[in-house]
Design a protein around this motif. Structure first.
Motif, PDB file in Angstrom:
ATOM      1  N   ALA A  35       3.548   7.725   9.840  1.00  0.00           N
ATOM      2  CA  ALA A  35       4.129   7.665   8.306  1.00  0.00           C
ATOM      3  C   ALA A  35       4.156   6.448   7.826  1.00  0.00           C
ATOM      4  O   ALA A  35       3.943   5.958   7.036  1.00  0.00           O
ATOM      5  CB  ALA A  35       5.585   8.247   8.220  1.00  0.00           C
ATOM      6  N   LEU A  36       4.784   5.555   8.967  1.00  0.00           N
ATOM      7  CA  LEU A  36       4.727   3.927   8.760  1.00  0.00           C
ATOM      8  C   LEU A  36       3.352   3.468   8.619  1.00  0.00           C
ATOM      9  O   LEU A  36       3.026   2.770   7.509  1.00  0.00           O
ATOM     10  CB  LEU A  36       5.365   3.429   9.864  1.00  0.00           C
ATOM     11  CG  LEU A  36       5.315   1.921   9.766  1.00  0.00           C
ATOM     12  CD1 LEU A  36       6.243   1.489   8.499  1.00  0.00           C
ATOM     13  CD2 LEU A  36       6.416   1.269  10.988  1.00  0.00           C
ATOM     14  N   LEU A  39       2.135   4.281   5.117  1.00  0.00           N
ATOM     15  CA  LEU A  39       2.727   3.554   4.059  1.00  0.00           C
ATOM     16  C   LEU A  39       2.161   2.157   4.139  1.00  0.00           C
ATOM     17  O   LEU A  39       1.976   1.574   2.948  1.00  0.00           O
ATOM     18  CB  LEU A  39       4.181   3.322   4.592  1.00  0.00           C
ATOM     19  CG  LEU A  39       5.145   2.766   3.332  1.00  0.00           C
ATOM     20  CD1 LEU A  39       5.042   3.539   1.931  1.00  0.00           C
ATOM     21  CD2 LEU A  39       6.753   2.578   3.925  1.00  0.00           C
ATOM     22  N   ARG A  42      -0.966   2.499   2.345  1.00  0.00           N
ATOM     23  CA  ARG A  42      -0.860   2.665   0.847  1.00  0.00           C
ATOM     24  C   ARG A  42      -0.416   1.217   0.146  1.00  0.00           C
ATOM     25  O   ARG A  42      -0.975   1.154  -1.079  1.00  0.00           O
ATOM     26  CB  ARG A  42       0.152   3.821   0.779  1.00  0.00           C
ATOM     27  CG  ARG A  42       0.639   4.059  -0.830  1.00  0.00           C
ATOM     28  CD  ARG A  42      -0.839   4.757  -1.472  1.00  0.00           C
ATOM     29  NE  ARG A  42      -0.501   4.920  -2.677  1.00  0.00           N
ATOM     30  CZ  ARG A  42      -0.452   4.053  -3.728  1.00  0.00           C
ATOM     31  NH1 ARG A  42      -1.010   3.045  -3.660  1.00  0.00           N
ATOM     32  NH2 ARG A  42      -0.122   4.622  -4.885  1.00  0.00           N
TER      33      ARG A  42
END
Length: 357
Positions: A35-36, A39, A42
């Protein structure tokens, strides 16, 4: 029957696996890591596209920025002199640049343990005198009033002078607050609590606006000196409480032992108590110093051109599209480098103090 034991190395013994274990060792860690990374991708890709691929760099002209869809770094290339040195006369900016280099070089030399000699205590006042001579002029250099100072030199001078003058005063205030003499203790408490109870902005306004109402013109220092005095008093009050916290952590038995050996009060404090107290409160001292570095930006409210004021003045040029994001990123990077350098030096002092125990 003889059993043959095969020495199969564990998967976690491999160097790469050991490095990845904290990130993917458990299902929760793996999910958080993925997830990190997602992110960062992104956020990072649009940021890289704006800052690098679509950025305007050369030539350093307004047309370059107007035609670009990304960051306007050409503005910084064209205006770095005004951002760094403010309204200081352009023909004399070499003096301001030399002042910045001299202050930073003195800080770097002072950070080396091999330089911790008696001559360093004389080098600092000498550096301050040379800095004031270079910035003000005289003795062969054109005179430049403090009202024309600006940019990074103002930030560095205010920081170094406020902390350099405020630290000895802070030591005296801390010792005075722990004194057994009622008058000295009461005066120290009054000074510390009064200064700590006022915002720095109010002190700057008092120094800039109220002092001219109470002092004659011949006794009134200029605006730069008044702001420096306000910052120095503010730093002394906060540093005094930090040092007092270190003094309270030293057992009374050490002072009693020094007294039994025939040491006087000042020698006891200088040789035994203060070195230990300051070593204990290095993190708190560093925090206060870093705050003071950033607090110098508040002098813009009393009309001094610090680094932020110089950046705002550069942005007012109507020929450029006023790239405020790039300008304040550049200014923020300078503040970050100064604060980060102080923090790393404090870490070094803490490690050295532990090694000497």
């Amino acid at each position: 029957m003889v059993e043959i034991a095969y020495n199969v190395p564990a998967l976690t013994s491999r160097p790469l696996t050991r490095r990845l274990a904290p990130f993917f060792g458990t299902p929760l860690n793996a999910v958080l890591t993925i997830a990190l990374v997602a992110l960062l991708v992104r956020i990072g890709w649009p940021l890289a596209d704006w800052a690098i691929f679509e950025a305007a760099v050369l030539p350093a002209e307004p047309q370059t920025c107007q035609a670009a869809t990304g960051a306007c770094w050409s503005f910084l290339l064209a205006k770095y002199g005004q951002i760094l040195f403010g309204i200081y006369p352009p023909s004399e900016r070499w003096r301001a640049a030399l002042v910045c280099g001299l202050i930073l070089a003195t800080l770097v030399v002072s950070a080396r343990p091999s330089s911790w000699r008696p001559w360093l205590a004389l080098a600092w006042p000498g550096m301050m005198i040379v800095v004031l001579w270079l910035m003000s002029g005289g003795f062969g250099l054109p005179y430049v009033p403090t009202s024309a100072w600006g940019g990074l030199p103002v930030t560095l001078i205010l920081t170094v002078f406020a902390i350099g003058l405020g630290f000895p005063a802070a030591v005296l205030l801390a010792l005075g607050r722990r004194s057994h003499m009622p008058v000295v203790r009461t005066l120290s408490i009054l000074v510390i609590e009064t200064i700590r109870g006022l915002p720095l902005l109010s002190l700057l306004f008092v120094a800039s606006i109220l002092l001219p109402l109470f002092l004659p013109d011949w006794l009134l220092p200029d605006k730069f000196v008044r702001a420096l005095l306000a910052l120095t008093v503010f730093a002394a009050a906060y540093l005094a409480e930090v040092i007092r916290g270190g003094l309270q952590s030293i057992s009374a038995g050490q002072a009693e032992a020094a007294e039994a050996l025939g040491l006087g009060y000042w020698n006891t404090q200088r040789l035994i108590i203060l070195p230990q107290a300051i070593r204990i409160v290095i993190p708190a001292l560093t925090n206060t110093i870093i705050v003071m570095v950033k607090n110098t930006s508040l002098v813009l409210v009393v009309g001094l051109f610090d680094l932020i004021s110089s950046g705002k003045a550069a942005l007012s040029d109507p020929d450029w599209p006023a790239p405020s994001t790039e300008t304040f990123l550049f200014i923020g990077l300078i503040y970050f480098i100064l604060a980060f350098s102080f923090a790393r030096f404090a870490d070094f002092l803490e490690r050295r103090g532990k090694e000497m125990l």
